[in-house]
Design a protein around this motif. Structure first.
Motif, mmCIF file in Angstrom:
data_model
loop_
_atom_site.group_PDB
_atom_site.id
_atom_site.type_symbol
_atom_site.label_atom_id
_atom_site.label_comp_id
_atom_site.label_asym_id
_atom_site.label_seq_id
_atom_site.Cartn_x
_atom_site.Cartn_y
_atom_site.Cartn_z
ATOM 1 N N ASP A 41 53.354 -41.633 59.121
ATOM 2 C CA ASP A 41 52.679 -42.675 59.885
ATOM 3 C C ASP A 41 53.683 -43.651 60.497
ATOM 4 N N VAL A 42 54.613 -44.151 59.681
ATOM 5 C CA VAL A 42 55.603 -45.112 60.171
ATOM 6 C C VAL A 42 56.505 -44.465 61.222
ATOM 7 N N ALA A 43 56.783 -43.183 61.078
ATOM 8 C CA ALA A 43 57.629 -42.465 62.037
ATOM 9 C C ALA A 43 56.863 -42.047 63.294
ATOM 10 N N GLY A 44 55.548 -42.260 63.312
ATOM 11 C CA GLY A 44 54.742 -41.893 64.470
ATOM 12 C C GLY A 44 54.582 -40.396 64.635
ATOM 13 N N MET A 45 54.554 -39.690 63.518
ATOM 14 C CA MET A 45 54.444 -38.221 63.544
ATOM 15 C C MET A 45 53.068 -37.822 63.033
ATOM 16 N N PHE A 46 52.287 -37.209 63.885
ATOM 17 C CA PHE A 46 50.913 -36.894 63.532
ATOM 18 C C PHE A 46 50.653 -35.403 63.372
ATOM 19 N N ASN A 47 51.694 -34.594 63.538
ATOM 20 C CA ASN A 47 51.553 -33.143 63.390
ATOM 21 C C ASN A 47 52.305 -32.608 62.179
ATOM 22 N N GLY A 48 52.613 -33.476 61.223
ATOM 23 C CA GLY A 48 53.307 -33.041 60.020
ATOM 24 C C GLY A 48 54.815 -33.110 60.161
ATOM 25 N N PRO A 49 55.517 -32.855 59.067
ATOM 26 C CA PRO A 49 56.978 -32.959 59.082
ATOM 27 C C PRO A 49 57.613 -31.886 59.967
ATOM 28 N N ASP A 50 58.712 -32.278 60.606
ATOM 29 C CA ASP A 50 59.430 -31.359 61.486
ATOM 30 C C ASP A 50 60.892 -31.811 61.544
ATOM 31 N N SER A 51 61.791 -30.982 61.062
ATOM 32 C CA SER A 51 63.211 -31.362 61.011
ATOM 33 C C SER A 51 63.797 -31.623 62.395
ATOM 34 N N LYS A 52 63.231 -31.056 63.431
ATOM 35 C CA LYS A 52 63.749 -31.293 64.790
ATOM 36 C C LYS A 52 63.641 -32.769 65.182
ATOM 37 N N GLU A 53 62.689 -33.464 64.588
ATOM 38 C CA GLU A 53 62.496 -34.890 64.870
ATOM 39 C C GLU A 53 63.691 -35.737 64.424
ATOM 40 N N LEU A 54 64.487 -35.229 63.499
ATOM 41 C CA LEU A 54 65.625 -35.990 62.994
ATOM 42 C C LEU A 54 66.612 -36.342 64.103
ATOM 43 N N GLU A 55 66.691 -35.498 65.113
ATOM 44 C CA GLU A 55 67.677 -35.692 66.175
ATOM 45 C C GLU A 55 67.362 -36.880 67.071
ATOM 46 N N TYR A 56 66.107 -37.126 67.372
ATOM 47 C CA TYR A 56 65.785 -38.162 68.355
ATOM 48 C C TYR A 56 64.774 -39.200 67.881
ATOM 49 N N ASN A 57 64.149 -38.998 66.746
ATOM 50 C CA ASN A 57 63.206 -39.974 66.210
ATOM 51 C C ASN A 57 63.958 -40.786 65.146
ATOM 52 N N PHE A 58 64.531 -41.894 65.569
ATOM 53 C CA PHE A 58 65.343 -42.700 64.659
ATOM 54 C C PHE A 58 64.544 -43.173 63.452
ATOM 55 N N ARG A 59 63.284 -43.537 63.657
ATOM 56 C CA ARG A 59 62.459 -44.010 62.544
ATOM 57 C C ARG A 59 62.344 -42.917 61.473
ATOM 58 N N TYR A 60 62.098 -41.700 61.931
ATOM 59 C CA TYR A 60 61.971 -40.585 60.990
ATOM 60 C C TYR A 60 63.299 -40.299 60.298
ATOM 61 N N ALA A 61 64.388 -40.336 61.041
ATOM 62 C CA ALA A 61 65.707 -40.088 60.455
ATOM 63 C C ALA A 61 66.029 -41.132 59.382
ATOM 64 N N ILE A 62 65.715 -42.390 59.665
ATOM 65 C CA ILE A 62 65.947 -43.464 58.688
ATOM 66 C C ILE A 62 65.141 -43.199 57.417
ATOM 67 N N LEU A 63 63.878 -42.871 57.585
ATOM 68 C CA LEU A 63 63.001 -42.668 56.423
ATOM 69 C C LEU A 63 63.386 -41.426 55.620
ATOM 70 N N MET A 64 63.808 -40.380 56.292
ATOM 71 C CA MET A 64 64.221 -39.177 55.556
ATOM 72 C C MET A 64 65.538 -39.394 54.825
ATOM 73 N N ALA A 65 66.459 -40.149 55.418
ATOM 74 C CA ALA A 65 67.692 -40.496 54.704
ATOM 75 C C ALA A 65 67.353 -41.351 53.488
ATOM 76 N N ARG A 66 66.411 -42.267 53.665
ATOM 77 C CA ARG A 66 65.974 -43.102 52.525
ATOM 78 C C ARG A 66 65.370 -42.230 51.428
ATOM 79 N N MET A 67 64.608 -41.210 51.812
ATOM 80 C CA MET A 67 64.007 -40.318 50.824
ATOM 81 C C MET A 67 65.063 -39.517 50.059
ATOM 82 N N GLN A 68 66.134 -39.143 50.734
ATOM 83 C CA GLN A 68 67.195 -38.409 50.044
ATOM 84 C C GLN A 68 67.751 -39.231 48.882
ATOM 85 N N TYR A 69 67.833 -40.548 49.069
ATOM 86 C CA TYR A 69 68.283 -41.433 47.987
ATOM 87 C C TYR A 69 67.133 -41.837 47.063
#
Length: 192
Positions: free
Chosen positions: A117-145
């Motif tokens: 929701d915060v990343a604005g992704m409504f079709n489920g997780p997609d690793s391709k979003e990491l490249e250009y969706n900064f919000r998603y990249a931030i949240l996924m890096a946070r999840m790794q920790y």
């Protein structure tokens, strides 16, 4: 003067004030012009996204700032050099992304929904979003920790953050080093 020129002029002025010659000033200007995302804006984005996702702590913010400094030279690279698989300002590999969803977020439905929701992704997780969706990249890096049981290093413990990054993000078998992470943090993102 444009925002682009500010870091270039600051770099040249610093070299000049420290007794550097003309060649040193040209090299400093060239390096400053090639640096990544504005470090103040990047740190602000990291903080705002973490707050919106209810995942903020000063320790998490600083750890992500060190991570982006090390992984992409402060946001300079969006794809791994040499045709590697890593994507985005945090250079997360699709396999890591998928592992987070399969083995962590897959068991925490409300957290996973909040990330999307915060990343604005409504079709489920997609690793391709990491490249250009900064919000998603931030949240996924946070999840790794976030999925680690060990507490995050203190805000003022740069070496502790670099060690934590090495163990839990780069992994002991990764090519990065603690000293390199500290150096890149100092170079690209310190004093935000």
């Amino acid at each position: 003067m444009s925002d682009f020129c500010d870091p270039v002029m600051e770099a040249v002025a610093e070299v000049f004030c420290n007794g550097g010659d003309f060649v040193d000033m040209i090299l400093a200007a060239k390096e400053a012009a090639c640096m990544g995302i504005n470090k103040i804006q990047l740190a602000d984005l990291i903080k705002r996204v973490l707050i919106e996702a209810d995942l903020y702590s000063p320790e998490a913010e600083e750890l992500l700032i060190l991570t982006v400094a090390q992984e992409s030279q402060g946001g300079t690279y969006l794809r791994q050099l040499g045709n590697g698989p890593a994507l985005g300002i945090f250079q997360m590999e699709p396999a890591t992304h998928d592992d987070i969803w399969e083995n962590f977020l897959g068991y925490r439905e409300s957290l996973g929904e909040r990330i999307l929701d915060v990343a604005g992704m409504f079709n489920g997780p997609d690793s391709k979003e990491l490249e250009y969706n900064f919000r998603y990249a931030i949240l996924m890096a946070r999840m790794q920790y976030y999925r680690r049981r060990e507490p995050l290093p203190a805000v003022n413990d740069v070496k502790g953050r670099a060690v934590y990054w090495k163990i839990y993000y780069n992994t002991p078998s990764g090519a990065g080093t603690v000293s390199e992470a500290i150096s890149n943090y100092e170079r690209y993102c310190r004093a935000v």
